[in-house]
Design a protein around this motif. Structure first.
Motif, PDB file in Angstrom:
ATOM      1  N   ILE A  57      -9.063  -1.368   0.946  1.00 33.03           N
ATOM      2  CA  ILE A  57      -8.305  -1.300  -0.359  1.00 33.03           C
ATOM      3  C   ILE A  57      -9.077  -0.663  -1.271  1.00 33.03           C
ATOM      4  CG2 ILE A  57      -6.902  -2.556  -1.980  1.00 33.03           C
ATOM      5  CD1 ILE A  57      -6.568  -4.841   0.254  1.00 33.03           C
ATOM      6  N   SER A  95      -2.639  -4.472  -9.005  1.00 25.85           N
ATOM      7  CA  SER A  95      -2.358  -4.228  -7.633  1.00 25.85           C
ATOM      8  C   SER A  95      -3.472  -4.496  -6.635  1.00 25.85           C
ATOM      9  CB  SER A  95      -2.285  -2.549  -7.382  1.00 25.85           C
ATOM     10  OG  SER A  95      -1.190  -2.199  -8.336  1.00 25.85           O
ATOM     11  N   LEU A 155      -9.446   3.239  -0.806  1.00 24.27           N
ATOM     12  CA  LEU A 155      -8.191   3.580  -1.088  1.00 24.27           C
ATOM     13  C   LEU A 155      -7.788   3.885  -2.463  1.00 24.27           C
ATOM     14  CD1 LEU A 155      -5.871   3.840   1.377  1.00 24.27           C
ATOM     15  CD2 LEU A 155      -4.599   2.578  -0.177  1.00 24.27           C
ATOM     16  N   ILE A 193       0.800  -1.309  -0.028  1.00 23.99           N
ATOM     17  CA  ILE A 193       0.036   0.066   0.037  1.00 23.99           C
ATOM     18  C   ILE A 193       0.755   1.128  -0.035  1.00 23.99           C
ATOM     19  CG2 ILE A 193      -1.508   1.346   1.295  1.00 23.99           C
ATOM     20  CD1 ILE A 193      -3.115  -0.974   2.104  1.00 23.99           C
ATOM     21  N   TYR A 234      -4.890  11.216 -11.782  1.00 23.31           N
ATOM     22  CA  TYR A 234      -3.771  10.276 -11.779  1.00 23.31           C
ATOM     23  C   TYR A 234      -4.150   8.900 -12.606  1.00 23.31           C
ATOM     24  CZ  TYR A 234      -0.733   6.821  -9.898  1.00 23.31           C
ATOM     25  OH  TYR A 234       0.131   5.524  -9.756  1.00 23.31           O
ATOM     26  N   MET A 257       2.855  -1.960  -9.408  1.00 24.82           N
ATOM     27  CA  MET A 257       2.314  -0.978  -8.370  1.00 24.82           C
ATOM     28  C   MET A 257       3.072   0.428  -8.917  1.00 24.82           C
ATOM     29  SD  MET A 257       2.140  -2.749  -4.705  1.00 24.82           S
ATOM     30  CE  MET A 257       3.706  -3.926  -4.765  1.00 24.82           C
ATOM     31  N   VAL A 258       4.177   0.384  -9.277  1.00 28.22           N
ATOM     32  CA  VAL A 258       5.133   1.526  -9.342  1.00 28.22           C
ATOM     33  C   VAL A 258       4.622   2.191 -10.672  1.00 28.22           C
ATOM     34  CG1 VAL A 258       7.270   2.478  -9.969  1.00 28.22           C
ATOM     35  CG2 VAL A 258       6.906   0.947  -8.104  1.00 28.22           C
ATOM     36  N   ALA A 276       3.935   5.723  -5.338  1.00 31.65           N
ATOM     37  CA  ALA A 276       4.042   5.943  -6.776  1.00 31.65           C
ATOM     38  C   ALA A 276       2.975   6.664  -7.176  1.00 31.65           C
ATOM     39  CB  ALA A 276       3.672   4.505  -7.316  1.00 31.65           C
ATOM     40  N   MET A 295       2.031  12.674  -8.876  1.00 34.10           N
ATOM     41  CA  MET A 295       1.406  13.878  -8.658  1.00 34.10           C
ATOM     42  C   MET A 295       2.506  14.988  -8.202  1.00 34.10           C
ATOM     43  SD  MET A 295      -1.941  12.783  -6.787  1.00 34.10           S
ATOM     44  CE  MET A 295      -1.493  11.839  -5.565  1.00 34.10           C
ATOM     45  N   LEU A 345      -7.600   7.553  -4.826  1.00 32.26           N
ATOM     46  CA  LEU A 345      -6.576   7.941  -5.805  1.00 32.26           C
ATOM     47  C   LEU A 345      -7.231   9.066  -6.698  1.00 32.26           C
ATOM     48  CD1 LEU A 345      -4.596   5.012  -6.680  1.00 32.26           C
ATOM     49  CD2 LEU A 345      -4.101   6.796  -5.286  1.00 32.26           C
ATOM     50  N   PRO A 346      -6.647  10.112  -6.791  1.00 37.57           N
ATOM     51  CA  PRO A 346      -7.190  11.359  -7.758  1.00 37.57           C
ATOM     52  C   PRO A 346      -7.601  10.722  -9.243  1.00 37.57           C
ATOM     53  CG  PRO A 346      -5.241  12.062  -6.815  1.00 37.57           C
ATOM     54  CD  PRO A 346      -5.370  10.516  -6.418  1.00 37.57           C
ATOM     55  N   GLU A 387      -4.329   9.797 -16.047  1.00 38.83           N
ATOM     56  CA  GLU A 387      -2.823   9.609 -16.656  1.00 38.83           C
ATOM     57  C   GLU A 387      -2.402   8.508 -16.936  1.00 38.83           C
ATOM     58  OE1 GLU A 387       1.117  11.484 -14.919  1.00 38.83           O
ATOM     59  OE2 GLU A 387      -0.593  12.829 -14.417  1.00 38.83           O
ATOM     60  N   ILE A 401       3.983   1.712  -1.245  1.00 40.06           N
ATOM     61  CA  ILE A 401       4.383   1.589  -2.348  1.00 40.06           C
ATOM     62  C   ILE A 401       3.609   2.088  -3.573  1.00 40.06           C
ATOM     63  CG2 ILE A 401       5.457   0.186  -4.304  1.00 40.06           C
ATOM     64  CD1 ILE A 401       6.590  -1.613  -2.531  1.00 40.06           C
ATOM     65  N   ILE A 402       2.145   1.830  -3.354  1.00 42.68           N
ATOM     66  CA  ILE A 402       1.178   2.229  -4.413  1.00 42.68           C
ATOM     67  C   ILE A 402       0.940   3.714  -4.010  1.00 42.68           C
ATOM     68  CG2 ILE A 402      -1.080   2.297  -4.891  1.00 42.68           C
ATOM     69  CD1 ILE A 402      -1.229  -0.619  -4.546  1.00 42.68           C
TER      70      ILE A 402
END
Lengths: 514, 319
Positions: free
Chosen positions: B14, B287, B17, A354, B25, B279-280, A360, A365, B21-22, B28, A356-357
């Motif tokens: 999860i 993910s 969460l 989590i 993003y 994830m990256v 990233a 941003m 995330l915007p 993009e 890591i996510i």
């Protein structure tokens, strides 16, 4: 416990003076004594003390700041000019395109056959040998040549522009005839022995068998430079230096390339570059890093960041854990059940992925590194409190059944006071042990994240992001001083926290038999 | 039963969460993904995203619609790998499992005997050495230790490659050679895994063994005049096994979770490395899947250790 010797006078034996009393140590002193007797734990404490001084005082003593950049002078050789000794005839036309390559070939054929005229595309050309390797070419019976061929080349002394055709021709002719002046279009030009062409006192062109060309279009080679260069080339020199009109001296190296029959001249220029990856020296004890910053100073500031993050995260974890664990353990019943299920849920959340996510996403941003650090601490703290809550609850569950809790109830103390004044202090030994241990592991997690480039970001240093450089195999192989010291600091600190935690646990444990 | 409720809540957290995330993003990332060759178009990705995760609905109905699909195994297509998530998972999980399994067995073989020795010889030099070694292993950052291994064995001694699963000449090797090539590439990662995880098990064994050694029945056994050997290996060790078996059983499902850092450092295409890359690069479907998968593994581990506890220790009865 210790007693003074008893072989004193009888009066003293029965007195109640301080020296006669049995010395009783407080539980805290006992713990401390047990802790000090544990040599391994004391070693850990010493390492920790050293690390704290190193990171917090070190950064203050160090002569450099965290982000100070260092430079070094670097000699860069760049291609500056090329010199060729001309051995072939070069053709110069009065008007561009009037004497094409095929006509030049016809001229060459005629010359080898010995005839003084040749034909190309219906035009008849005649030529005259004005001197050795110097021919002028005429057409249509004109008096002035329309082209000439020579191995000597005329170059302008003042700019990169071409010298007018007739001036070139007359200059070469005068040199061949050993005249020291000629007239052209009503003006007198002087010619000296070295091949310079002067109009009045000003030199406008010169003739030479060497072609000197600047390799960059913005460079103009002065006549003086050319002359000196040619002189050196003729002497066969490998290096020479030249001071230009501004008084700046540059060093040049000359190399001869046999394949192209040309000399290339390199100018060595000293430029200021970032002092990157410089090895340890008296100025930088651990060298400099990829950005040219002092490694030792970075290491100190990195330690500061790592310790700060460790402490803040652990404090957040403890506060949440103690409050929730205390409530849960004290009240029991459905409150306990609910909180414990929440703890279960937090246990189940895979925290590293989590983070890591989120890291990233923050990368994408472009979150400011400082705000990012705060987020990192909050997230780590919010994901890590479950263990402490469980510990506190377990302890409180057994403590609240004891008599002293009945006593607090009987005296009618408030609930919050009973929990936080009477129960929690009894949990503190275990809490301190767990906190010490989790300080170590938090520092590890932070370092791991920073290593992956998702935790603390440049310009802030952290032990993790210093080691990050090792991802570059070249650094891994060649620059041990970049990453080994940071790794050693990290291992030493985490190990020290664990040793101290371990020692504290042993010291707090009353069942210990030592 | 309670595990399923917890799992639903974890999945919900999860999911929330991810929803938080915007959107910019996500867009993009989806746009970047759609630029990849052979990928779907941007609109298709966004459509798939909102269909799979119920983005168009509110958080709670969206969560349930996602749950419904997830139960049927529909996790959607991975953005990074452009194949169905489950397929990519299937491709990569076995490597992690093999690696984790070997490391796990080695860990047990080393840590348990050492833990017992250090407990039996409490406060001796051996005990101190083992304790310090265990704590050092415990404190070693994976990435630092792996880098050291790489420097010594891959760069200086040139025994192994720096990373990857197969060598350069893999295609020219015979099947047996290919096997050994892969095995050689797993040596350093396995050493890393073993060393990093050995410490805690060693400490755990020691603590439990010490507890058992202080128990009354051990004193009785000694008083009976049994040989020290018999006392330790027959009476004490068996009782120490109870907590060990529980914890070992509980960590079995974890073998499937992959070693994220180690695999990333050695660029082994196991589930850890694959999910790290996902994830990256903001690959939401993969993910999400991985996070839920990890949560299931943790719960499964708890369940197994509870059951084993009841099975191994006859004093515990399932209520």
């Amino acid at each position: 416990m210790s007693e003074k010797d008893k072989n004193n006078t009888p009066q003293q034996e029965y007195s109640l003076n301080d020296d006669r009393r049995v010395k009783v140590l407080s539980p805290g002193r006992l713990v401390m004594q047990r802790f000090i007797r544990n040599r391994v734990a004391v070693t850990g404490l010493i390492i920790l003390a050293f690390m704290f001084i190193f990171s917090f005082v070190g950064g203050w003593i160090s002569p450099y700041t965290e982000n100070q950049l260092f430079y070094r002078e670097d000699n860069q050789n760049k291609q500056y000019a090329g010199v060729t000794e001309n051995k072939e005839l070069r053709y110069v036309e009065r008007e561009a395109g009037t004497f094409p390559a095929l006509a030049q070939a016809q001229f060459y054929l005629a010359r080898t056959k010995g005839s003084d005229r040749f034909e190309y595309q219906g035009t008849i050309y005649t030529y005259k040998e004005d001197g050795e390797d110097f021919f002028s070419i005429y057409t249509g019976g004109q008096e002035e040549p329309m082209a000439f061929a020579s191995t000597t080349i005329v170059t302008s002394s003042t700019s990169n522009e071409k010298v007018p055709f007739m001036l070139q021709y007359l200059l070469l002719k005068s040199l061949e005839d050993e005249k020291d002046s000629f007239e052209y279009e009503g003006e007198t030009y002087d010619v000296d022995e070295e091949g310079a062409l002067k109009k009045g006192k000003e030199e406008i062109a010169f003739a030479s068998k060497y072609i000197v060309q600047a390799l960059m279009s913005d460079v103009f080679l002065s006549r003086q430079f050319r002359e000196e260069l040619i002189e050196e080339v003729e002497k066969g020199a490998k290096e020479f230096s030249f001071t230009d009109t501004d008084g700046v001296t540059y060093d040049y190296t000359i190399t001869y390339n046999a394949a192209t029959n040309a000399y290339s001249v390199m100018q060595s220029q000293s430029t200021k570059v970032f002092d990157t990856y410089s090895p340890p020296s008296s100025k930088h004890w651990l060298g400099t890093d990829r950005n040219g910053m002092d490694m030792l100073t970075r290491l100190m500031y990195g330690g500061r960041v790592s310790l700060y993050i460790g402490f803040i995260v652990v404090i957040i974890e403890t506060v949440i854990g103690v409050i929730l664990g205390g409530i849960s353990g004290y009240f029991g019943g459905w409150v306990d059940n609910l909180i414990m299920r929440i703890v279960d849920i937090f246990y189940c959340i895979p925290s590293l992925p989590i983070i890591i996510i989120l890291g990233a996403a923050m990368d994408a941003m472009r979150v400011d590194p400082q705000i990012r650090m705060i987020w990192l601490m909050l997230i780590l703290g919010l994901l890590g409190w479950a263990g402490i809550a469980r510990l506190v609850r377990g302890q409180i569950l057994s403590l609240r059944e004891q008599e002293f809790m009945t006593a607090t109830e009987a005296t009618g103390l408030k609930v919050s006071r009973r929990i936080f004044k009477h129960l929690i202090p009894n949990v503190i030994p275990q809490l301190i042990v767990t906190m010490t241990m989790s300080l170590g592991s938090t520092i590890l997690i932070e370092a791991t994240l920073s290593f992956l480039g998702l935790g603390v970001k440049f310009p802030f240093a952290s032990w993790g992001n210093i080691i990050n450089d090792v991802n570059n195999t070249y650094v891994l192989t060649n620059f041990w001083f970049i990453w080994i010291p940071a790794g050693v600091c990290l291992v030493a600190t985490v190990l020290a926290f664990n040793l101290v935690g371990d020692g504290l646990r042993d010291a707090f444990d009353p069942k210990m038999k030592r | 039963m309670i595990s399923i409720v917890i799992l639903i809540f974890v999945a919900f957290i999860i999911y929330v969460l991810m929803r938080c995330l915007p959107t910019s993003y996500l867009e993009e990332v989806a746009r970047a993904k759609s630029m990849q060759p052979g990928s779907k178009s941007f609109e298709e990705w966004m459509q798939q995203l909102s269909a799979t995760y119920g983005m168009d609905k509110g958080i709670i109905p969206g969560f349930f619609s996602w749950c419904g699909r997830a139960i049927r195994g529909q996790f959607g297509d991975s953005w990074k790998w452009t194949v169905p998530v489950t397929q990519k998972f299937h491709d990569s999980v076995w490597l992690s499992f093999i690696m984790g399994g070997i490391a796990f067995v080695l860990e047990l073989l080393i840590a348990i005997p050492l833990g017992i020795i250090s407990a039996v010889k409490q406060y001796s030099k051996t005990d101190y050495t083992i304790t310090i070694v265990a704590l050092t292993c415990f404190s070693l950052p994976t990435f630092f230790f792996a880098s050291l291994l790489k420097l010594v064995f891959a760069v200086k001694l040139k025994w192994f490659d720096l990373g990857g699963l197969i060598g350069r000449s893999y295609q020219q090797l015979s099947p047996a050679g290919q096997f050994w090539d892969k095995a050689a590439h797993l040596v350093l990662p396995i050493i890393t895994l073993v060393v990093i995880s050995i410490g805690s098990l060693m400490r755990y064994t020691r603590t439990n063994m010490l507890e058992v050694l202080n128990a009354d029945y051990i004193r009785t056994a000694r008083a009976k005049g049994l040989s020290e050997r018999k006392v330790i290996y027959h009476h004490a060790f068996r009782n120490t096994l109870i907590p060990i078996v529980t914890i070992v059983g509980g960590s079995l499902p974890g073998l499937f979770s992959g070693a994220l850092i180690t695999e990333t450092l050695f660029s082994l295409p196991g589930i850890g490395y694959v999910s790290y890359q996902s994830m990256v690069s903001g690959d939401i479907p993969f993910s999400m899947f991985y996070l839920v998968f990890l949560a299931i593994l943790t719960l499964l581990g708890n369940l197994i250790s509870d059951i084993l506890y009841a099975v191994v220790d006859p004093r515990v009865r399932i209520a």
